[in-house]
Design a protein around this motif. Structure first.
Motif, PDB file in Angstrom:
ATOM      1  N   GLU A  95      46.365  43.798  41.905  1.00  0.00           N
ATOM      2  CA  GLU A  95      45.906  43.426  40.566  1.00  0.00           C
ATOM      3  C   GLU A  95      46.173  41.948  40.342  1.00  0.00           C
ATOM      4  O   GLU A  95      47.125  41.375  40.868  1.00  0.00           O
ATOM      5  N   GLY A  96      45.299  41.303  39.576  1.00  0.00           N
ATOM      6  CA  GLY A  96      45.469  39.890  39.272  1.00  0.00           C
ATOM      7  C   GLY A  96      44.748  38.955  40.221  1.00  0.00           C
ATOM      8  O   GLY A  96      44.708  37.754  39.980  1.00  0.00           O
ATOM      9  N   TRP A  97      44.185  39.495  41.297  1.00  0.00           N
ATOM     10  CA  TRP A  97      43.438  38.677  42.255  1.00  0.00           C
ATOM     11  C   TRP A  97      41.944  38.764  41.957  1.00  0.00           C
ATOM     12  O   TRP A  97      41.417  39.838  41.645  1.00  0.00           O
ATOM     13  N   LEU A  98      41.253  37.621  42.058  1.00  0.00           N
ATOM     14  CA  LEU A  98      39.799  37.620  42.009  1.00  0.00           C
ATOM     15  C   LEU A  98      39.255  38.021  43.374  1.00  0.00           C
ATOM     16  O   LEU A  98      39.855  37.703  44.407  1.00  0.00           O
ATOM     17  N   VAL A  99      38.112  38.696  43.401  1.00  0.00           N
ATOM     18  CA  VAL A  99      37.462  39.000  44.680  1.00  0.00           C
ATOM     19  C   VAL A  99      36.872  37.715  45.261  1.00  0.00           C
ATOM     20  O   VAL A  99      37.005  37.433  46.450  1.00  0.00           O
ATOM     21  N   HIS A 100      36.213  36.929  44.429  1.00  0.00           N
ATOM     22  CA  HIS A 100      35.678  35.634  44.858  1.00  0.00           C
ATOM     23  C   HIS A 100      35.771  34.664  43.685  1.00  0.00           C
ATOM     24  O   HIS A 100      35.993  35.077  42.533  1.00  0.00           O
ATOM     25  N   ARG A 101      35.615  33.394  43.945  1.00  0.00           N
ATOM     26  CA  ARG A 101      35.729  32.397  42.885  1.00  0.00           C
ATOM     27  C   ARG A 101      34.668  32.627  41.811  1.00  0.00           C
ATOM     28  O   ARG A 101      33.544  33.032  42.103  1.00  0.00           O
ATOM     29  N   SER A 102      35.055  32.348  40.568  1.00  0.00           N
ATOM     30  CA  SER A 102      34.159  32.595  39.453  1.00  0.00           C
ATOM     31  C   SER A 102      34.337  31.525  38.389  1.00  0.00           C
ATOM     32  O   SER A 102      35.466  31.083  38.115  1.00  0.00           O
ATOM     33  N   GLU A 103      33.233  31.123  37.780  1.00  0.00           N
ATOM     34  CA  GLU A 103      33.292  30.165  36.680  1.00  0.00           C
ATOM     35  C   GLU A 103      33.968  30.765  35.454  1.00  0.00           C
ATOM     36  O   GLU A 103      34.461  30.041  34.586  1.00  0.00           O
ATOM     37  N   HIS A 147      40.370  28.753  36.955  1.00  0.00           N
ATOM     38  CA  HIS A 147      41.716  28.252  37.237  1.00  0.00           C
ATOM     39  C   HIS A 147      42.539  29.217  38.099  1.00  0.00           C
ATOM     40  O   HIS A 147      43.629  28.856  38.534  1.00  0.00           O
ATOM     41  N   GLU A 148      42.032  30.420  38.329  1.00  0.00           N
ATOM     42  CA  GLU A 148      42.769  31.380  39.157  1.00  0.00           C
ATOM     43  C   GLU A 148      42.726  30.960  40.617  1.00  0.00           C
ATOM     44  O   GLU A 148      41.658  30.747  41.180  1.00  0.00           O
ATOM     45  N   LYS A 149      43.892  30.846  41.234  1.00  0.00           N
ATOM     46  CA  LYS A 149      43.976  30.401  42.628  1.00  0.00           C
ATOM     47  C   LYS A 149      44.074  31.558  43.618  1.00  0.00           C
ATOM     48  O   LYS A 149      43.908  31.358  44.816  1.00  0.00           O
ATOM     49  N   ARG A 150      44.365  32.757  43.130  1.00  0.00           N
ATOM     50  CA  ARG A 150      44.472  33.919  44.025  1.00  0.00           C
ATOM     51  C   ARG A 150      43.077  34.514  44.213  1.00  0.00           C
ATOM     52  O   ARG A 150      42.595  35.289  43.385  1.00  0.00           O
ATOM     53  N   VAL A 151      42.456  34.157  45.322  1.00  0.00           N
ATOM     54  CA  VAL A 151      41.080  34.580  45.603  1.00  0.00           C
ATOM     55  C   VAL A 151      41.073  35.388  46.904  1.00  0.00           C
ATOM     56  O   VAL A 151      41.388  34.854  47.968  1.00  0.00           O
ATOM     57  N   LEU A 152      40.720  36.653  46.802  1.00  0.00           N
ATOM     58  CA  LEU A 152      40.827  37.572  47.934  1.00  0.00           C
ATOM     59  C   LEU A 152      39.935  37.174  49.101  1.00  0.00           C
ATOM     60  O   LEU A 152      40.354  37.218  50.258  1.00  0.00           O
ATOM     61  N   LEU A 153      38.706  36.796  48.813  1.00  0.00           N
ATOM     62  CA  LEU A 153      37.754  36.483  49.877  1.00  0.00           C
ATOM     63  C   LEU A 153      38.273  35.365  50.773  1.00  0.00           C
ATOM     64  O   LEU A 153      38.255  35.482  52.003  1.00  0.00           O
ATOM     65  N   GLN A 154      38.744  34.287  50.173  1.00  0.00           N
ATOM     66  CA  GLN A 154      39.252  33.172  50.967  1.00  0.00           C
ATOM     67  C   GLN A 154      40.522  33.554  51.712  1.00  0.00           C
ATOM     68  O   GLN A 154      40.718  33.165  52.868  1.00  0.00           O
ATOM     69  N   TYR A 155      41.386  34.322  51.068  1.00  0.00           N
ATOM     70  CA  TYR A 155      42.639  34.760  51.694  1.00  0.00           C
ATOM     71  C   TYR A 155      42.351  35.581  52.952  1.00  0.00           C
ATOM     72  O   TYR A 155      42.970  35.367  54.001  1.00  0.00           O
ATOM     73  N   LEU A 156      41.413  36.512  52.869  1.00  0.00           N
ATOM     74  CA  LEU A 156      41.107  37.379  54.002  1.00  0.00           C
ATOM     75  C   LEU A 156      40.369  36.617  55.104  1.00  0.00           C
ATOM     76  O   LEU A 156      40.562  36.903  56.296  1.00  0.00           O
ATOM     77  N   ARG A 157      39.522  35.665  54.718  1.00  0.00           N
ATOM     78  CA  ARG A 157      38.865  34.835  55.733  1.00  0.00           C
ATOM     79  C   ARG A 157      39.894  34.080  56.563  1.00  0.00           C
ATOM     80  O   ARG A 157      39.801  34.001  57.793  1.00  0.00           O
TER      81      ARG A 157
END
Length: 256
Positions: free
Chosen positions: A35-43, A47-57
């Protein structure tokens, strides 16, 4: 007999969790999204830095294509593809009866033992230009949610207008995938999910956050079943509840 809960006067515990890979091959990658993580960056939440897509890449060393999404406050199973054509195939499958997605949630009150919520929903207006449109201009989309009650609890606290407060643990299966479908559907049947600021009830959300040390949305994607787009084998990817949600279940002595 109603369970007695210890009074809590300190700051609620914060749980730090990181995504983990649940399944991976040359075509697909399934992971646990905290919880609290974005799946991908969003407008919407730039400001959220926890982005799942980039982390998993970075973790797997491969380019990944999103197939579906989980809302930021929701935890659980999510799947990505390593090839764009595979992503399109799986996305089409997730929109059909060839796959299934199950969730675990906590809602206010004693829900019916089981039921089907068949209630069309208008699209969620996230952006300003969408919110300016009259609601009558937004066409409703078919939305179907199945659920069954797993556990209940009655607590000796006057959270709302009653001397005690009741809650249910429910298992949910989506037949369609509309934005915020589960949260909107449970609000529609007068059993809003706990921890949801938009479709829930603030008095109960504050009670869970301040007294029960659980300030998150109590919604978890527990299982994803689909047919592998290349091998044709059946994939069943499950993900256990973690963090403060798990601590709450243990505190209530529930068996999800």
């Amino acid at each position: 007999m109603l369970p007695k809960l210890q009074s809590s006067r300190h700051t609620p515990k914060m749980t730090t969790q990181e995504p983990t890979i649940l399944f991976e091959d040359d075509y697909l990658l399934a992971a646990y999204k905290p919880e609290g993580w974005l799946v991908h960056r969003s407008e919407i939440d730039r400001h959220e830095k926890r982005v799942l897509l980039q982390y998993l890449r970075d973790l797997c060393g491969s380019f990944l294509y999103p197939i579906h999404r989980l809302d930021k406050p929701t935890s659980g199973v999510i799947i990505f593809a390593k090839i764009s054509e595979i992503a399109a195939q799986v996305q089409q499958q997730l929109e059909s009866d060839l796959s299934s997605k199950k969730y675990i949630a906590v809602c206010r009150g004693y829900s019916p033992e089981e039921g089907v919520i068949d209630y069309a929903l208008p699209p969620v207006a996230d952006f300003k230009h969408q919110r300016k449109r009259p609601k009558t201009d937004l066409p409703r989309q078919q939305a179907v949610t199945l659920y069954r009650r797993l556990e209940t609890i009655e607590l000796p606290y006057e959270v709302d207008r009653y001397p005690t407060s009741r809650y249910s643990l429910v298992e949910i299966q989506l037949k369609t995938g509309r934005r915020h479908q589960i949260r909107r559907h449970f609000k529609h049947i007068h059993h809003p999910l706990i921890g949801c600021p938009k479709y829930g009830k603030s008095t109960h959300n504050r009670f869970f956050a301040n007294r029960l040390e659980c300030s998150r949305l109590l919604l978890h994607a527990s299982e994803l079943k689909l047919e592998h787009p290349v091998s044709g084998s059946q994939l069943k990817i499950q993900c256990e509840i973690q963090g403060s949600f798990l601590q709450l279940i243990q505190r209530f002595k529930w068996q999800p």
